[in-house]
Design a protein around this motif. Structure first.
Motif, short mmCIF file in Angstrom:
data_model
loop_
_atom_site.label_atom_id
_atom_site.label_comp_id
_atom_site.label_asym_id
_atom_site.label_seq_id
_atom_site.Cartn_x
_atom_site.Cartn_y
_atom_site.Cartn_z
N PRO A 1 0.81 -1.22 0.00
CA PRO A 1 0.00 0.00 0.00
C PRO A 1 0.84 1.26 0.00
O PRO A 1 1.82 1.39 0.73
CB PRO A 1 -0.80 -0.13 1.31
N GLY A 2 0.44 2.23 -0.85
CA GLY A 2 1.10 3.53 -0.86
C GLY A 2 2.46 3.55 -1.52
O GLY A 2 3.20 4.52 -1.35
N VAL A 3 2.82 2.50 -2.28
CA VAL A 3 4.16 2.40 -2.85
C VAL A 3 4.09 2.40 -4.37
O VAL A 3 3.25 1.71 -4.96
CB VAL A 3 4.86 1.11 -2.36
N THR B 1 -4.55 2.47 -3.00
CA THR B 1 -3.35 1.84 -2.43
C THR B 1 -3.26 2.00 -0.93
O THR B 1 -2.25 1.67 -0.34
CB THR B 1 -2.09 2.45 -3.08
N ARG B 2 -4.33 2.52 -0.30
CA ARG B 2 -4.35 2.66 1.16
C ARG B 2 -5.62 2.01 1.70
O ARG B 2 -6.66 1.99 1.01
CB ARG B 2 -4.30 4.13 1.58
N PRO B 3 -5.58 1.51 2.93
CA PRO B 3 -6.79 0.89 3.49
C PRO B 3 -7.88 1.92 3.73
O PRO B 3 -7.60 3.11 3.92
CB PRO B 3 -6.31 0.28 4.81
N PRO B 4 -9.15 1.50 3.75
CA PRO B 4 -10.24 2.43 4.07
C PRO B 4 -10.24 2.75 5.56
O PRO B 4 -9.63 2.03 6.37
CB PRO B 4 -11.48 1.66 3.67
N VAL C 1 -17.38 5.95 5.18
CA VAL C 1 -16.19 5.18 4.81
C VAL C 1 -15.29 6.13 4.02
O VAL C 1 -15.69 6.66 2.98
CB VAL C 1 -16.55 3.97 3.93
N TYR C 2 -14.07 6.34 4.51
CA TYR C 2 -13.13 7.26 3.87
C TYR C 2 -12.13 6.46 3.04
O TYR C 2 -11.50 5.52 3.54
CB TYR C 2 -12.39 8.10 4.91
N VAL C 3 -11.99 6.86 1.76
CA VAL C 3 -11.12 6.14 0.83
C VAL C 3 -10.24 7.15 0.12
O VAL C 3 -10.73 8.17 -0.39
CB VAL C 3 -11.96 5.35 -0.21
N VAL C 4 -8.92 6.88 0.05
CA VAL C 4 -7.99 7.72 -0.69
C VAL C 4 -7.75 7.08 -2.05
O VAL C 4 -7.33 5.93 -2.13
CB VAL C 4 -6.66 7.90 0.06
N THR C 5 -8.03 7.83 -3.12
CA THR C 5 -7.79 7.35 -4.48
C THR C 5 -6.89 8.35 -5.19
O THR C 5 -7.36 9.29 -5.82
CB THR C 5 -9.11 7.19 -5.25
N ALA D 1 -3.65 8.68 4.74
CA ALA D 1 -4.87 8.15 5.32
C ALA D 1 -5.47 9.17 6.29
O ALA D 1 -4.74 9.80 7.06
CB ALA D 1 -4.58 6.85 6.05
N PRO D 2 -6.79 9.37 6.26
CA PRO D 2 -7.39 10.42 7.10
C PRO D 2 -7.46 10.03 8.57
O PRO D 2 -7.50 8.85 8.92
CB PRO D 2 -8.80 10.55 6.50
#
Length: 511
Positions: free
Chosen positions: A2-4, A371-374, A381-385, A411-412
């Motif tokens: 994730p995040g890479v 690439t990051r968990p919710p 539900v917060y999602v980074v795209t 991630a928030p």
């Protein structure tokens, strides 16, 4: 992971690096090459796809493992490849600061090129000792240093242990700073200046840092897990995992649960660090384990979601999608009851499932890879795209709001109806109900640094400093200079804030 992204992917997507990020990537690669050459090895095939850009700094992978003795292993070729790579990453016209160094690296005569150690010293001036430490971390003294402003820098040895990861070599491109660097303090704006209570060297970079009941739990890139007293910095116990822990562990009064990169899921005794049980998820674990009732839930790169008994580690249930989606990461409600698990997939899919049902409760596809968990807080539900933070209705999956930042939003973190997130150089505070921006503050970070909330204060790292803001108004309390950047979100108690820096060091600030 994730995040890479690889450096090649970053360059293809975002174009050449700006001067600050370029120098940071160059310093990280030079540090990795210096470590490898110091133990008689060479990389052998350095290129943009062998450099990973992570939330914790650059990593070098794809190591061929050749030596001079085997023939064909020439450290000067690594230096030439380094010069070519950094020139490429800078768009063919690096800054005036880097150009003289790169010209030396690209000298046609190998004998005229600098060594990797020379390059590393130019990019990151510091006291440096290229000698493996005499004792492993378990045998080292557990008494951290008290901090005085006049403490002089001291050299710190480098380690060759655990360079071999997952069947291939992966070298941490850590910036090795002095374990005794003095911490300057400045810009007092309404709060007492923070004082460093203690600091201690750790083996490898800190990847996660949590505080539970006045005990700090820390994981590092050298597969080390430590429990330390927050007030003293004294290690209560030290354990090792079979592979690296990238995502936050689950810490409770009965166990510390860890999901490792290579697929191991284990439970440690919180008092002694002894392993209670270990299971294998069958593939690489993505994101952090989450708790659903009495089950510990993990997601894997092959799109499976697995539930394990938290007490004994027995496999309870499994969920999988009919088609491949590139890896899955789970989340559950941070507070409150409920039997739903929320899943994000690398291909942009988000869904809500109940383990006993065969079909998702809802499913939505977002445009960008995830690439990051919710994160699930209350009814959202917060999602980074990629560039965007999206808030979804937890019951229906409908989009409630979107916030667009710059690449690699972190991630928030949500508290008191405010959502906090950072990107390159900025901390944002957003209204949790509408996504409207309440305030923003500059952090000066060249890579996104996760935000932490402790007792009404928002902490965010810059390139080589830590900022403290009033969480409600955004007023800047103070800025605290660090020897190098943070590698994990800070964590703390009412009195102490803990930091993990790229200098393989833990620091406790009195707040």
């Amino acid at each position: 992971m994730p995040g890479v992204r690889t450096l090649g992917e970053v360059l293809d997507h975002d174009g050449p690096l700006a001067e600050g990020p370029l120098r940071e990537v160059a310093a990280g690669i030079a540090d990795a090459l210096a470590r490898v050459h110091a133990i008689g090895l060479v990389h052998g095939r350095l290129g943009p796809d062998q450099v990973l850009i992570t939330p914790y700094g650059p990593r070098v992978t794809g190591f061929a493992g050749r030596t001079d003795a085997e023939g064909g292993g020439d450290p000067s070729e690594d230096v030439y490849a380094f010069g070519t790579l950094i020139t490429l990453a800078g768009g063919g016209t690096p800054s005036a600061e880097l150009s003289p160094l790169l010209r030396r690296c690209l000298d046609p005569d190998p004998g005229q090129r600098p060594t990797a150690v020379d390059v590393d010293r130019v990019l990151t001036p510091r006291a440096m000792v290229l000698v493996p430490p005499a004792a492993p971390v378990e045998e080292a003294a557990d008494v951290p240093q008290a901090v005085r402003a006049e403490d002089p820098p001291t050299g710190r040895g480098l380690t060759r242990r655990r360079l071999l990861i997952a069947g291939g070599f992966a070298v941490t491109a850590a910036t090795v700073t002095s374990a005794g660097v003095a911490f300057a303090r400045f810009a007092d704006r309404g709060r007492p200046r923070p004082k460093a209570r203690w600091r201690r060297a750790v083996e490898g970079r800190v990847t996660t840092l949590q505080v539970f009941d006045n005990v700090a739990y820390c994981t590092t890139t050298e597969n080390v897990v430590m429990a330390l007293g927050t007030e003293t910095g004294v290690a209560l116990w030290t354990a090792r995992t079979e592979s690296m822990v990238w995502s936050e562990p689950v810490v409770s009064g009965t166990a510390v649960y860890l999901g490792c990169v290579a697929g191991q899921l284990c439970a440690l005794d919180p008092g002694s660090g002894e392993r209670r049980w270990q299971q294998y998820a069958g593939d690489q674990i993505l994101g952090a384990p989450v708790v659903l009732g009495s089950s510990l839930v993990v997601g894997t790169r092959d799109d499976r979601v697995l539930g394990f008994d938290m007490t004994q580690g027995a496999h309870r249930w499994e969920w999988s999608e009919p088609q491949a989606r590139g890896g899955v990461m789970p989340a559950v409600f941070a507070h409150g009851a409920g039997d739903a698990v929320y899943l994000t997939y690398n291909d942009g899919t988000v869904s809500a499932i109940a383990p006993e049902r065969k079909e998702p409760r809802w499913r939505i596809h977002l445009a960008s890879p995830i690439t990051r968990p919710p994160h699930v807080i209350r009814d959202l539900v917060y999602v980074v795209t990629g560039f965007t933070l999206v808030a979804l209705n937890s019951a229906t999956g409908d989009i409630v709001w979107r916030f667009r930042g710059t690449p690699d939003l972190t991630a928030p973190v949500v508290a008191q109806d405010i959502v906090y997130t950072t990107d390159v150089g900025t901390l944002y505070a957003l209204d949790a109900h509408s996504g409207a921006e309440r305030w923003r503050q500059s952090t000066g970070a060249s890579v996104p640094s996760p935000v932490a909330l402790v007792n009404g204060t928002a902490y965010a790292g810059g390139t080589d400093e830590l900022h403290a803001f009033d969480a409600e108004s955004g007023r800047r309390y103070w800025t605290h200079a660090l020897p190098t950047y943070l590698t994990a979100a800070p964590a703390g108690t009412d009195e102490v804030l803990l930091l993990g820096t790229a200098g393989s060091e833990l620091v406790a600030l009195e707040t």
